[in-house]
Motif scaffolding. Structure first.
Motif, PDB file in Angstrom:
ATOM      1  N   LEU A  29      17.786   4.190 -60.416  1.00 29.15           N
ATOM      2  CA  LEU A  29      18.163   2.883 -59.887  1.00 29.15           C
ATOM      3  C   LEU A  29      16.969   2.250 -59.181  1.00 29.15           C
ATOM      4  CD1 LEU A  29      21.651   3.784 -58.396  1.00 29.15           C
ATOM      5  CD2 LEU A  29      21.186   2.550 -60.497  1.00 29.15           C
ATOM      6  N   SER A  30      16.852   0.963 -59.306  1.00 30.59           N
ATOM      7  CA  SER A  30      15.752   0.264 -58.647  1.00 30.59           C
ATOM      8  C   SER A  30      16.009   0.205 -57.142  1.00 30.59           C
ATOM      9  CB  SER A  30      15.624  -1.151 -59.203  1.00 30.59           C
ATOM     10  OG  SER A  30      16.749  -1.916 -58.832  1.00 30.59           O
ATOM     11  N   LYS A  31      14.954  -0.066 -56.379  1.00 29.80           N
ATOM     12  CA  LYS A  31      15.091  -0.172 -54.929  1.00 29.80           C
ATOM     13  C   LYS A  31      15.991  -1.338 -54.555  1.00 29.80           C
ATOM     14  CE  LYS A  31      10.758   2.066 -53.792  1.00 29.80           C
ATOM     15  NZ  LYS A  31       9.469   1.991 -53.112  1.00 29.80           N
ATOM     16  N   ALA A  32      15.944  -2.400 -55.328  1.00 32.28           N
ATOM     17  CA  ALA A  32      16.808  -3.552 -55.063  1.00 32.28           C
ATOM     18  C   ALA A  32      18.280  -3.184 -55.266  1.00 32.28           C
ATOM     19  CB  ALA A  32      16.431  -4.711 -55.975  1.00 32.28           C
ATOM     20  N   THR A  33      18.568  -2.404 -56.303  1.00 32.42           N
ATOM     21  CA  THR A  33      19.946  -1.981 -56.559  1.00 32.42           C
ATOM     22  C   THR A  33      20.428  -1.059 -55.447  1.00 32.42           C
ATOM     23  OG1 THR A  33      19.563  -2.140 -58.945  1.00 32.42           O
ATOM     24  CG2 THR A  33      21.489  -0.894 -58.238  1.00 32.42           C
ATOM     25  N   ILE A  34      19.572  -0.149 -55.012  1.00 36.26           N
ATOM     26  CA  ILE A  34      19.936   0.762 -53.919  1.00 36.26           C
ATOM     27  C   ILE A  34      20.203  -0.034 -52.647  1.00 36.26           C
ATOM     28  CG2 ILE A  34      19.087   2.607 -52.423  1.00 36.26           C
ATOM     29  CD1 ILE A  34      17.638   3.742 -54.910  1.00 36.26           C
ATOM     30  N   THR A  36      21.197  -3.113 -52.449  1.00 36.46           N
ATOM     31  CA  THR A  36      22.457  -3.821 -52.641  1.00 36.46           C
ATOM     32  C   THR A  36      23.636  -2.885 -52.405  1.00 36.46           C
ATOM     33  OG1 THR A  36      21.422  -5.259 -54.281  1.00 36.46           O
ATOM     34  CG2 THR A  36      23.828  -5.164 -54.286  1.00 36.46           C
ATOM     35  N   ILE A  37      23.554  -1.673 -52.932  1.00 37.63           N
ATOM     36  CA  ILE A  37      24.631  -0.698 -52.765  1.00 37.63           C
ATOM     37  C   ILE A  37      24.806  -0.347 -51.293  1.00 37.63           C
ATOM     38  CG2 ILE A  37      25.331   1.690 -53.257  1.00 37.63           C
ATOM     39  CD1 ILE A  37      24.053   1.310 -56.045  1.00 37.63           C
ATOM     40  N   VAL A  38      23.706  -0.123 -50.584  1.00 39.70           N
ATOM     41  CA  VAL A  38      23.777   0.195 -49.149  1.00 39.70           C
ATOM     42  C   VAL A  38      24.413  -0.956 -48.386  1.00 39.70           C
ATOM     43  CG1 VAL A  38      22.393   0.615 -47.075  1.00 39.70           C
ATOM     44  CG2 VAL A  38      21.880   1.843 -49.181  1.00 39.70           C
ATOM     45  N   SER A  39      24.024  -2.178 -48.726  1.00 31.49           N
ATOM     46  CA  SER A  39      24.594  -3.354 -48.077  1.00 31.49           C
ATOM     47  C   SER A  39      26.100  -3.444 -48.315  1.00 31.49           C
ATOM     48  CB  SER A  39      23.906  -4.612 -48.602  1.00 31.49           C
ATOM     49  OG  SER A  39      24.561  -5.761 -48.185  1.00 31.49           O
ATOM     50  N   LEU A  40      26.524  -3.210 -49.546  1.00 28.98           N
ATOM     51  CA  LEU A  40      27.947  -3.276 -49.873  1.00 28.98           C
ATOM     52  C   LEU A  40      28.729  -2.146 -49.204  1.00 28.98           C
ATOM     53  CD1 LEU A  40      27.683  -4.228 -53.654  1.00 28.98           C
ATOM     54  CD2 LEU A  40      28.454  -5.704 -51.791  1.00 28.98           C
ATOM     55  N   LEU A  41      28.130  -0.963 -49.128  1.00 26.43           N
ATOM     56  CA  LEU A  41      28.790   0.163 -48.466  1.00 26.43           C
ATOM     57  C   LEU A  41      28.996  -0.117 -46.981  1.00 26.43           C
ATOM     58  CD1 LEU A  41      27.019   3.237 -50.095  1.00 26.43           C
ATOM     59  CD2 LEU A  41      29.454   2.727 -50.185  1.00 26.43           C
ATOM     60  N   THR A  42      27.972  -0.635 -46.327  1.00 28.24           N
ATOM     61  CA  THR A  42      28.072  -0.895 -44.893  1.00 28.24           C
ATOM     62  C   THR A  42      29.019  -2.048 -44.581  1.00 28.24           C
ATOM     63  OG1 THR A  42      26.068  -2.242 -44.983  1.00 28.24           O
ATOM     64  CG2 THR A  42      25.817   0.054 -44.309  1.00 28.24           C
ATOM     65  N   SER A  43      29.239  -2.935 -45.545  1.00 30.79           N
ATOM     66  CA  SER A  43      30.175  -4.035 -45.318  1.00 30.79           C
ATOM     67  C   SER A  43      31.607  -3.657 -45.695  1.00 30.79           C
ATOM     68  CB  SER A  43      29.737  -5.288 -46.076  1.00 30.79           C
ATOM     69  OG  SER A  43      29.777  -5.070 -47.460  1.00 30.79           O
ATOM     70  N   GLY A  44      31.827  -2.399 -46.135  1.00 35.27           N
ATOM     71  CA  GLY A  44      33.179  -1.896 -46.350  1.00 35.27           C
ATOM     72  C   GLY A  44      33.753  -2.077 -47.737  1.00 35.27           C
ATOM     73  N   HIS A  45      32.933  -2.395 -48.735  1.00 35.25           N
ATOM     74  CA  HIS A  45      33.439  -2.553 -50.102  1.00 35.25           C
ATOM     75  C   HIS A  45      33.824  -1.195 -50.686  1.00 35.25           C
ATOM     76  CE1 HIS A  45      31.553  -6.473 -49.726  1.00 35.25           C
ATOM     77  NE2 HIS A  45      32.250  -6.849 -50.790  1.00 35.25           N
ATOM     78  N   SER A  46      34.760  -1.203 -51.621  1.00 32.97           N
ATOM     79  CA  SER A  46      35.183   0.027 -52.284  1.00 32.97           C
ATOM     80  C   SER A  46      34.174   0.414 -53.360  1.00 32.97           C
ATOM     81  CB  SER A  46      36.559  -0.169 -52.926  1.00 32.97           C
ATOM     82  OG  SER A  46      36.468  -1.077 -53.996  1.00 32.97           O
ATOM     83  N   TYR A  47      34.240   1.672 -53.781  1.00 33.50           N
ATOM     84  CA  TYR A  47      33.346   2.148 -54.841  1.00 33.50           C
ATOM     85  C   TYR A  47      33.566   1.351 -56.124  1.00 33.50           C
ATOM     86  CZ  TYR A  47      31.598   6.334 -52.440  1.00 33.50           C
ATOM     87  OH  TYR A  47      30.956   7.184 -51.586  1.00 33.50           O
ATOM     88  N   ALA A  48      34.829   1.029 -56.414  1.00 35.52           N
ATOM     89  CA  ALA A  48      35.132   0.302 -57.654  1.00 35.52           C
ATOM     90  C   ALA A  48      34.479  -1.077 -57.654  1.00 35.52           C
ATOM     91  CB  ALA A  48      36.635   0.164 -57.825  1.00 35.52           C
TER      92      ALA A  48
END
Length: 128
Positions: A29-34, A36-48
């Motif tokens: 995964l690119s650093k930008a994708t990682i 984005t994933i970290v940002s979404l995880l910390t904001s409470g989004h689900s894995y799906a």
């Protein structure tokens, strides 16, 4: 024609066909994708939802969560509770004092307090 395919497949001594395994093309995964994933995880989004937005697998998301934000609270899905702890305490007190005789009465009483329909089975499940 079969002779041409024998390079891709093998034949066991018993005569069964064995398919050649193709190597996986695993792309990091690119650093930008990682990020984005970290940002979404910390904001409470689900894995799906993260998987749908980024295309990363659930395993990759789990690994990133463990490595970059272990303190993140991840939604476990499901429906939100209809009864709060205060509602359950209110119902238990009503039963103890004799004001509430059964789950139907408790459901009607809680429906007037909460302003939403509550099934007697929901009351029973909460009091287990």
């Amino acid at each position: 024609m079969f002779e041409e395919c024998q390079q891709d497949i093998g034949v066991s001594p018993m005569g069964a066909v064995q398919w050649a395994k193709k190597p996986f093309d695993i792309k990091p995964l690119s650093k930008a994708t990682i990020a984005t994933i970290v940002s979404l995880l910390t904001s409470g989004h689900s894995y799906a939802s993260i998987k749908a937005q980024t295309g990363a697998s659930a395993g990759s998301i789990t690994k990133i969560c463990q490595d970059y934000c272990p303190e993140a609270v991840v939604s476990h899905g499901g429906c939100p509770k209809k009864l709060t702890d205060a509602n359950i305490t209110y119902t238990k007190r009503g039963i103890r004092t004799g004001q509430i005789k059964n789950a139907m009465q408790a459901a009607k009483s809680l429906a007037t307090i909460n302003g939403q329909n509550i099934s007697p089975q929901t009351v029973r499940n909460a009091l287990k």
